[in-house]
Design a protein around this motif. Sequence first.
Motif, PDB file in Angstrom:
ATOM      1  N   ILE A 179      -1.902  -1.949   2.389  1.00  0.00           N
ATOM      2  CA  ILE A 179      -0.921  -0.858   2.494  1.00  0.00           C
ATOM      3  C   ILE A 179      -0.278  -0.932   3.879  1.00  0.00           C
ATOM      4  O   ILE A 179      -0.974  -1.110   4.890  1.00  0.00           O
ATOM      5  CB  ILE A 179      -1.603   0.516   2.303  1.00  0.00           C
ATOM      6  CG1 ILE A 179      -2.173   0.617   0.885  1.00  0.00           C
ATOM      7  CG2 ILE A 179      -0.615   1.658   2.578  1.00  0.00           C
ATOM      8  CD1 ILE A 179      -2.925   1.905   0.607  1.00  0.00           C
ATOM      9  N   PRO A 181       1.668   1.448   6.153  1.00  0.00           N
ATOM     10  CA  PRO A 181       2.289   2.735   6.500  1.00  0.00           C
ATOM     11  C   PRO A 181       3.466   2.479   7.438  1.00  0.00           C
ATOM     12  O   PRO A 181       3.471   1.510   8.206  1.00  0.00           O
ATOM     13  CB  PRO A 181       1.168   3.486   7.221  1.00  0.00           C
ATOM     14  CG  PRO A 181      -0.097   2.750   6.902  1.00  0.00           C
ATOM     15  CD  PRO A 181       0.312   1.323   6.702  1.00  0.00           C
ATOM     16  N   ILE A 184       3.408   7.577  10.402  1.00  0.00           N
ATOM     17  CA  ILE A 184       2.630   8.700   9.873  1.00  0.00           C
ATOM     18  C   ILE A 184       2.151   9.546  11.052  1.00  0.00           C
ATOM     19  O   ILE A 184       1.725   8.998  12.078  1.00  0.00           O
ATOM     20  CB  ILE A 184       1.393   8.186   9.071  1.00  0.00           C
ATOM     21  CG1 ILE A 184       1.775   7.059   8.088  1.00  0.00           C
ATOM     22  CG2 ILE A 184       0.688   9.342   8.374  1.00  0.00           C
ATOM     23  CD1 ILE A 184       2.627   7.433   6.920  1.00  0.00           C
ATOM     24  N   GLY A 214       5.543  10.602   7.887  1.00  0.00           N
ATOM     25  CA  GLY A 214       4.663  10.792   6.737  1.00  0.00           C
ATOM     26  C   GLY A 214       3.400  11.532   7.143  1.00  0.00           C
ATOM     27  O   GLY A 214       3.153  11.772   8.336  1.00  0.00           O
ATOM     28  N   ASP A 218      -0.146  11.082   2.297  1.00  0.00           N
ATOM     29  CA  ASP A 218       0.782  10.184   1.604  1.00  0.00           C
ATOM     30  C   ASP A 218       0.141   8.812   1.424  1.00  0.00           C
ATOM     31  O   ASP A 218       0.339   8.146   0.405  1.00  0.00           O
ATOM     32  CB  ASP A 218       2.092  10.046   2.401  1.00  0.00           C
ATOM     33  CG  ASP A 218       2.853  11.363   2.466  1.00  0.00           C
ATOM     34  OD1 ASP A 218       2.905  12.069   1.442  1.00  0.00           O
ATOM     35  OD2 ASP A 218       3.384  11.693   3.545  1.00  0.00           O
ATOM     36  N   VAL A 219      -0.625   8.398   2.437  1.00  0.00           N
ATOM     37  CA  VAL A 219      -1.337   7.114   2.341  1.00  0.00           C
ATOM     38  C   VAL A 219      -2.579   7.288   1.461  1.00  0.00           C
ATOM     39  O   VAL A 219      -2.881   6.434   0.618  1.00  0.00           O
ATOM     40  CB  VAL A 219      -1.706   6.600   3.753  1.00  0.00           C
ATOM     41  CG1 VAL A 219      -2.476   5.286   3.667  1.00  0.00           C
ATOM     42  CG2 VAL A 219      -0.447   6.418   4.599  1.00  0.00           C
ATOM     43  N   ASN A 221      -3.009   9.155  -1.077  1.00  0.00           N
ATOM     44  CA  ASN A 221      -2.654   9.161  -2.499  1.00  0.00           C
ATOM     45  C   ASN A 221      -2.554   7.746  -3.053  1.00  0.00           C
ATOM     46  O   ASN A 221      -2.997   7.471  -4.176  1.00  0.00           O
ATOM     47  CB  ASN A 221      -1.310   9.882  -2.709  1.00  0.00           C
ATOM     48  CG  ASN A 221      -1.439  11.378  -2.477  1.00  0.00           C
ATOM     49  OD1 ASN A 221      -2.517  11.952  -2.600  1.00  0.00           O
ATOM     50  ND2 ASN A 221      -0.337  12.016  -2.132  1.00  0.00           N
ATOM     51  N   LEU A 222      -1.989   6.843  -2.272  1.00  0.00           N
ATOM     52  CA  LEU A 222      -1.866   5.453  -2.737  1.00  0.00           C
ATOM     53  C   LEU A 222      -3.233   4.765  -2.750  1.00  0.00           C
ATOM     54  O   LEU A 222      -3.556   4.017  -3.684  1.00  0.00           O
ATOM     55  CB  LEU A 222      -0.879   4.677  -1.843  1.00  0.00           C
ATOM     56  CG  LEU A 222      -0.723   3.195  -2.183  1.00  0.00           C
ATOM     57  CD1 LEU A 222      -0.284   2.987  -3.639  1.00  0.00           C
ATOM     58  CD2 LEU A 222       0.282   2.535  -1.232  1.00  0.00           C
ATOM     59  N   ASN A 240       4.369  -0.585   0.823  1.00  0.00           N
ATOM     60  CA  ASN A 240       4.810   0.244   1.951  1.00  0.00           C
ATOM     61  C   ASN A 240       4.702   1.733   1.625  1.00  0.00           C
ATOM     62  O   ASN A 240       4.973   2.136   0.500  1.00  0.00           O
ATOM     63  CB  ASN A 240       6.278  -0.052   2.286  1.00  0.00           C
ATOM     64  CG  ASN A 240       6.493  -1.505   2.663  1.00  0.00           C
ATOM     65  OD1 ASN A 240       5.631  -2.125   3.270  1.00  0.00           O
ATOM     66  ND2 ASN A 240       7.642  -2.046   2.304  1.00  0.00           N
ATOM     67  N   VAL A 241       4.303   2.504   2.636  1.00  0.00           N
ATOM     68  CA  VAL A 241       4.389   3.970   2.538  1.00  0.00           C
ATOM     69  C   VAL A 241       5.157   4.390   3.787  1.00  0.00           C
ATOM     70  O   VAL A 241       4.561   4.625   4.842  1.00  0.00           O
ATOM     71  CB  VAL A 241       2.990   4.627   2.514  1.00  0.00           C
ATOM     72  CG1 VAL A 241       3.114   6.153   2.410  1.00  0.00           C
ATOM     73  CG2 VAL A 241       2.157   4.105   1.345  1.00  0.00           C
TER      74      VAL A 241
END
Length: 247
Positions: A179, A181, A184, A214, A218-219, A221-222, A240-241
Amino acid sequence: MRLENKTAIVTGAGRGLGRGIAKKLAREGARVVVADMADTDETVAEIIEAGGAASGFQVNVSRQEEVQALIQYAVDTYGGLDIMVNNAGINRDGMLHKMPVENWNVVIDVDLTGTFYGTQEALKVMRAQERGRIINISSGSWLGNIGQANYAAAKAGVVGLTKTAARENARKGITCNAICPGFIETDMTLKLKEVNDGAAWDSMMQRIPMGCAGKPEDVGNLVAFLASDEAAYITSEVINVGGGMIV
Ligand code: NAD
């Protein structure tokens, strides 16, 4: 409760993104080992108060024997390891032509070698179980970013490591994804509010198409999705987040 009866380790979960990830995994039913070099009490207490299951473990991810002890702790306490989230990371920003080698080494040691140790030790357990999820936290900076040569190199290394682990272990029922980010809101990024009376923060907000930072959730959740059965056919991906910031 997509993660009921699963055991997860989240490194760097004493605060910030790791805390957000640990809380989300616990809300989905996972038993979470909250691993950090610093204090883990607050994260563990927040999970337990919300009705979840968690325990804290002190670890420096750049020390192999400590990471081995962490994995062993999860196996001894909960009977296995289903989800490994390698999140612990640091930055030591500065222009490359002036970067002290110590700042290069420490970022590589924690962000890249720490992720290597976590991935390798988790794989030993997961290959024997023939199931598992590894989720490595890279960064949008892996594509290159001014002032972050050490961090970008480490985070690009995390992408290569993740994709290799994914391919080597796909037939063992293990998925491995990264992931990235974008920006954030955590202690790592809030430092920017102190630069130029907040002007640096404001200019960062303008670079984000969504216009705001963010949140750790938000991270989280993924991570929860990638850790769930719903993501069984997703591996070797870099997601990507970033509110549209990372192209
Ligand atoms: P943070 O500084 O707020 O928290 C990092 C946590 O990791 C802390 O609790 C710290 O004690 C722990 N840690 C540091 N070194 C460690 C070590 N050697 N062993 C064990 N624990 C250690 O940072 P954050 O913003 O929550 O970042 C978490 C991860 O997300 C990092 O890998 C970071 O590179 C990545 N990331 C963050 C952002 C962002 O915008 N915040 C963006 C991209 C990537």
